[in-house]
Design a protein around this motif. Structure first.
Motif, PDB file in Angstrom:
ATOM      1  N   LEU A  59      -4.753  29.725  30.157  1.00  0.00           N
ATOM      2  CA  LEU A  59      -5.192  30.989  30.762  1.00  0.00           C
ATOM      3  C   LEU A  59      -4.432  32.110  30.047  1.00  0.00           C
ATOM      4  N   ASP A  60      -5.091  32.723  29.100  1.00  0.00           N
ATOM      5  CA  ASP A  60      -4.432  33.645  28.178  1.00  0.00           C
ATOM      6  C   ASP A  60      -4.443  35.078  28.726  1.00  0.00           C
ATOM      7  N   PRO A  61      -3.274  35.681  28.943  1.00  0.00           N
ATOM      8  CA  PRO A  61      -3.242  37.058  29.447  1.00  0.00           C
ATOM      9  C   PRO A  61      -3.802  38.080  28.460  1.00  0.00           C
ATOM     10  N   LEU A  62      -3.973  37.678  27.206  1.00  0.00           N
ATOM     11  CA  LEU A  62      -4.531  38.579  26.195  1.00  0.00           C
ATOM     12  C   LEU A  62      -6.023  38.338  25.962  1.00  0.00           C
ATOM     13  N   ALA A  63      -6.612  37.435  26.730  1.00  0.00           N
ATOM     14  CA  ALA A  63      -8.049  37.179  26.616  1.00  0.00           C
ATOM     15  C   ALA A  63      -8.829  38.369  27.172  1.00  0.00           C
ATOM     16  N   SER A  64     -10.115  38.407  26.907  1.00  0.00           N
ATOM     17  CA  SER A  64     -10.953  39.489  27.430  1.00  0.00           C
ATOM     18  C   SER A  64     -11.043  39.395  28.950  1.00  0.00           C
ATOM     19  N   LYS A  65     -11.344  40.523  29.561  1.00  0.00           N
ATOM     20  CA  LYS A  65     -11.518  40.555  31.014  1.00  0.00           C
ATOM     21  C   LYS A  65     -12.614  39.591  31.438  1.00  0.00           C
ATOM     22  N   GLU A  66     -13.673  39.532  30.665  1.00  0.00           N
ATOM     23  CA  GLU A  66     -14.797  38.659  30.992  1.00  0.00           C
ATOM     24  C   GLU A  66     -14.380  37.185  30.977  1.00  0.00           C
ATOM     25  N   ALA A  96       2.839  46.932  26.191  1.00  0.00           N
ATOM     26  CA  ALA A  96       2.569  45.508  25.989  1.00  0.00           C
ATOM     27  C   ALA A  96       2.797  44.739  27.286  1.00  0.00           C
ATOM     28  N   ASN A  97       3.847  45.069  28.006  1.00  0.00           N
ATOM     29  CA  ASN A  97       4.125  44.410  29.280  1.00  0.00           C
ATOM     30  C   ASN A  97       3.087  44.778  30.340  1.00  0.00           C
ATOM     31  N   ARG A  98       2.557  45.980  30.253  1.00  0.00           N
ATOM     32  CA  ARG A  98       1.546  46.430  31.211  1.00  0.00           C
ATOM     33  C   ARG A  98       0.313  45.516  31.170  1.00  0.00           C
ATOM     34  N   LYS A  99      -0.037  45.034  29.975  1.00  0.00           N
ATOM     35  CA  LYS A  99      -1.179  44.125  29.845  1.00  0.00           C
ATOM     36  C   LYS A  99      -0.969  42.866  30.671  1.00  0.00           C
ATOM     37  N   LEU A 100       0.266  42.414  30.733  1.00  0.00           N
ATOM     38  CA  LEU A 100       0.600  41.236  31.524  1.00  0.00           C
ATOM     39  C   LEU A 100       0.375  41.503  33.012  1.00  0.00           C
ATOM     40  N   PHE A 101       0.799  42.668  33.467  1.00  0.00           N
ATOM     41  CA  PHE A 101       0.623  43.025  34.875  1.00  0.00           C
ATOM     42  C   PHE A 101      -0.850  43.257  35.202  1.00  0.00           C
ATOM     43  N   GLU A 102      -1.603  43.842  34.271  1.00  0.00           N
ATOM     44  CA  GLU A 102      -3.039  44.041  34.478  1.00  0.00           C
ATOM     45  C   GLU A 102      -3.749  42.695  34.593  1.00  0.00           C
ATOM     46  N   PHE A 103      -3.345  41.753  33.771  1.00  0.00           N
ATOM     47  CA  PHE A 103      -3.901  40.402  33.825  1.00  0.00           C
ATOM     48  C   PHE A 103      -3.603  39.757  35.175  1.00  0.00           C
ATOM     49  N   LEU A 106      -5.744  41.290  37.841  1.00  0.00           N
ATOM     50  CA  LEU A 106      -7.133  40.828  37.715  1.00  0.00           C
ATOM     51  C   LEU A 106      -7.307  39.441  38.310  1.00  0.00           C
ATOM     52  N   MET A 107      -6.319  38.580  38.085  1.00  0.00           N
ATOM     53  CA  MET A 107      -6.407  37.191  38.548  1.00  0.00           C
ATOM     54  C   MET A 107      -5.955  37.014  39.993  1.00  0.00           C
ATOM     55  N   GLY A 108      -5.439  38.070  40.593  1.00  0.00           N
ATOM     56  CA  GLY A 108      -4.958  37.971  41.971  1.00  0.00           C
ATOM     57  C   GLY A 108      -3.595  37.329  42.100  1.00  0.00           C
ATOM     58  N   MET A 109      -2.841  37.297  41.007  1.00  0.00           N
ATOM     59  CA  MET A 109      -1.502  36.705  41.024  1.00  0.00           C
ATOM     60  C   MET A 109      -0.500  37.686  41.626  1.00  0.00           C
ATOM     61  N   LYS A 110       0.401  37.186  42.433  1.00  0.00           N
ATOM     62  CA  LYS A 110       1.450  38.002  43.031  1.00  0.00           C
ATOM     63  C   LYS A 110       2.799  37.766  42.368  1.00  0.00           C
ATOM     64  N   LEU A 111       2.822  36.910  41.331  1.00  0.00           N
ATOM     65  CA  LEU A 111       4.086  36.511  40.723  1.00  0.00           C
ATOM     66  C   LEU A 111       3.887  36.205  39.246  1.00  0.00           C
ATOM     67  N   ILE A 112       4.846  36.658  38.423  1.00  0.00           N
ATOM     68  CA  ILE A 112       4.875  36.356  37.004  1.00  0.00           C
ATOM     69  C   ILE A 112       6.256  35.797  36.668  1.00  0.00           C
ATOM     70  N   ILE A 113       6.296  34.721  35.871  1.00  0.00           N
ATOM     71  CA  ILE A 113       7.560  34.101  35.477  1.00  0.00           C
ATOM     72  C   ILE A 113       7.971  34.641  34.107  1.00  0.00           C
ATOM     73  N   VAL A 114       9.216  35.100  34.006  1.00  0.00           N
ATOM     74  CA  VAL A 114       9.674  35.716  32.753  1.00  0.00           C
ATOM     75  C   VAL A 114      11.078  35.228  32.393  1.00  0.00           C
ATOM     76  N   GLU A 115      11.436  35.469  31.129  1.00  0.00           N
ATOM     77  CA  GLU A 115      12.769  35.120  30.637  1.00  0.00           C
ATOM     78  C   GLU A 115      13.100  36.057  29.463  1.00  0.00           C
ATOM     79  N   TYR A 132       2.995  48.114  40.223  1.00  0.00           N
ATOM     80  CA  TYR A 132       1.942  47.151  40.545  1.00  0.00           C
ATOM     81  C   TYR A 132       2.214  46.340  41.815  1.00  0.00           C
ATOM     82  N   ASP A 133       3.439  46.396  42.312  1.00  0.00           N
ATOM     83  CA  ASP A 133       3.839  45.586  43.467  1.00  0.00           C
ATOM     84  C   ASP A 133       3.565  44.100  43.209  1.00  0.00           C
ATOM     85  N   ILE A 134       3.917  43.657  42.015  1.00  0.00           N
ATOM     86  CA  ILE A 134       3.824  42.250  41.634  1.00  0.00           C
ATOM     87  C   ILE A 134       5.231  41.760  41.317  1.00  0.00           C
TER      88      ILE A 134
END
Length: 269
Positions: A59-66, A96-103, A106-115, A132-134
């Motif tokens: 599930l690629d965060p850089l894939a198209s919205k479609e 660049a990080n904003r794209k991750l939050f937008e993804f 879009l997917m309805g995720m409330k959590l992102i794992i980072v390092e 974004y309140d994510i």
């Protein structure tokens, strides 16, 4: 009669709240890195897993919205949830990080794992968390890595927004020489996710000490104490099965089946 009905309603509510105050068995798709997206969903369904944390290969965060919405529709139709993504790459470039939050949004995720490798990245990540309140959860690897020492993570938690928390990788925290239960408690209410794995230290052919994945419960992780701490705190996040082992990843079915048995037994004790 009305009082009795109200009493029954309150009892039902109490029972439902109690039922929710338990961890859930999930999947980190690094475990299924040799599979494609559809195969991962088949694997999750086969093992009764509803919550999935994806890697970019599936599930690629850089894939198209479609494309992202196409996969979300498939997940929804199968009763599966992409609850998180990671470990996500982060950058000093906030756009660049904003794209991750937008993804994630879009997917309805409330959590992102980072390092994040660079600690200064936290400034722009924190701004995005507020916007974004994510939530973000800091993942730990082993000794010598940026977040291998829980003290480093605790310092970040103390200075940052409460929506920045921890993805506790049980296998790696153990391999780094820390007790998983003590570490879990030391993070207070800021543990938002766990990677459910186990490791033991073995000697390689050249005499080096190497952390090696094992079946859950057969390594060095003190899972009895960790599950006790989870119950004590009524933690109800996802414990996502993950393995770094190439051998396990070739066919993770037995690993998943045994891990689910171990999880159910210890959760319900």
């Amino acid at each position: 009669m009305k009082r009795f009905s109200l009493f029954l309603g309150l009892c039902a509510l109490a029972l439902s709240l109690t039922a929710r105050a338990q961890p859930e068995f999930g999947l980190q798709t690094w475990t299924c890195r040799n599979m494609n997206f559809e195969q991962v969903l088949d694997f999750a369904t086969r093992h009764g897993i509803k919550k999935i944390e994806f890697i970019a290969a599936h599930l690629d965060p850089l894939a198209s919205k479609e494309e992202s919405l196409r996969k979300k529709a498939i997940l929804d139709a199968r009763g599966l949830t992409a609850y998180s993504f990671g470990v996500a790459a982060t950058s000093l470039d906030q756009d660049a990080n904003r794209k991750l939050f937008e993804f994630a949004k879009l997917m309805g995720m409330k959590l992102i794992i980072v390092e994040p490798k660079n600690l200064t990245i936290w400034d722009n990540l924190e701004a995005l968390v507020k916007e974004y309140d994510i939530k973000l959860a800091i993942h730990n690897h082993g000794t010598g890595t940026g977040y291998g020492d829980p003290a480093t993570i605790r310092k970040i938690l103390a200075e940052r927004d409460a929506r920045i928390g921890v993805c506790l990788d049980v296998g790696w925290i153990t391999a780094a020489g820390f007790d998983a239960a003590e570490t879990f408690r030391s993070y207070g209410d800021r543990v938002y996710d766990m990677h459910f794995k186990d490791k033991k230290i073995e000697k390689s052919a050249d005499g080096k000490l190497v952390p090696m994945d094992t079946e859950i419960g057969q390594g060095a992780a003190n899972y009895a104490a960790l599950f006790a701490a989870i119950k004590e705190k009524k933690w109800s996040g996802v414990m996502a099965l993950e393995t770094d082992s190439k051998a396990f990843a070739e066919d993770p079915n037995r690993l998943a089946a045994e891990a689910k048995k171990f999880f159910d037994k210890n959760r319900d004790l």
